[in-house]
Design an enzyme around this catalytic site. Structure first.
Site, short mmCIF file in Angstrom:
data_model
loop_
_atom_site.label_atom_id
_atom_site.label_comp_id
_atom_site.label_asym_id
_atom_site.label_seq_id
_atom_site.Cartn_x
_atom_site.Cartn_y
_atom_site.Cartn_z
N GLU A 78 0.96 -0.79 -0.08
CA GLU A 78 -0.15 -0.49 0.23
C GLU A 78 0.65 0.86 -0.35
O GLU A 78 0.50 1.88 -0.67
CB GLU A 78 -1.28 0.26 1.22
CG GLU A 78 -2.03 -0.67 1.52
CD GLU A 78 -2.93 -0.93 2.73
OE1 GLU A 78 -4.42 -0.72 2.24
OE2 GLU A 78 -2.67 -1.51 3.61
N TYR A 128 -11.38 28.15 1.30
CA TYR A 128 -11.25 26.89 1.16
C TYR A 128 -10.12 26.14 0.41
O TYR A 128 -9.49 25.52 0.20
CB TYR A 128 -12.30 26.59 0.47
CG TYR A 128 -13.14 26.86 -0.45
CD1 TYR A 128 -12.28 27.01 -2.27
CD2 TYR A 128 -14.20 28.47 -0.74
CE1 TYR A 128 -12.28 27.88 -3.53
CE2 TYR A 128 -14.33 29.03 -1.43
CZ TYR A 128 -13.42 29.06 -2.97
OH TYR A 128 -14.07 29.70 -3.96
N LYS A 152 -10.24 5.69 1.90
CA LYS A 152 -9.96 4.95 0.88
C LYS A 152 -10.39 3.91 0.12
O LYS A 152 -11.56 3.29 0.32
CB LYS A 152 -9.00 3.56 1.40
CG LYS A 152 -7.85 3.13 1.00
CD LYS A 152 -7.40 2.12 1.76
CE LYS A 152 -5.70 2.77 1.46
NZ LYS A 152 -4.50 2.28 2.35
#
Length: 120
Positions: free
Chosen positions: A21, A53, A98
């Protein structure tokens, strides 16, 4: 009080407990919501009176670029930076997802959500 909500910040990052990963990486999505006083910005129409933002997006991208084993760890780093760098934020919530996690199943995503508020 008001809310600035930045949804679905998409990044490619290298988080996870499995060695592959951190080598291969995967797609992530991050949602950030901050509570702050927006009344002045509503009148002034001036960026300095609100939470930018663009700044939130920058924090997310920089913290997601630092590999972590756990999504909780990267989520806390994002929260910590928001409170450190944006003094007007009273409360914040961060969701880190994820996409297509390697969990031997047909799962779209896994998500952790952390909430915090500014200590007085």
């Amino acid at each position: 009080m008001g809310k600035v909500w930045v949804k679905n910040i998409r990044v490619y990052a290298h988080h996870g407990c499995l060695p592959e990963e951190t080598v291969i990486g995967s797609q992530y999505s991050v949602d950030v919501s901050v509570r702050t006083d927006l009344s002045k910005a509503a009148i002034s129409d001036d960026l300095k009176d609100t939470v930018d933002y663009v700044h939130i997006n920058k924090i997310v991208k920089e913290e997601m670029a630092v590999p972590s084993k756990l999504l909780e760890h990267v989520g806390k780093r994002i929260l910590d930076r928001i409170f450190r760098e944006i003094q007007t934020v009273k409360k914040a919530e961060v969701g880190v997802s994820k996409m297509n996690p390697p969990i031997n199943g047909d799962v779209e995503k896994v998500t952790i959500v952390l909430k915090s508020k500014r200590n007085k």
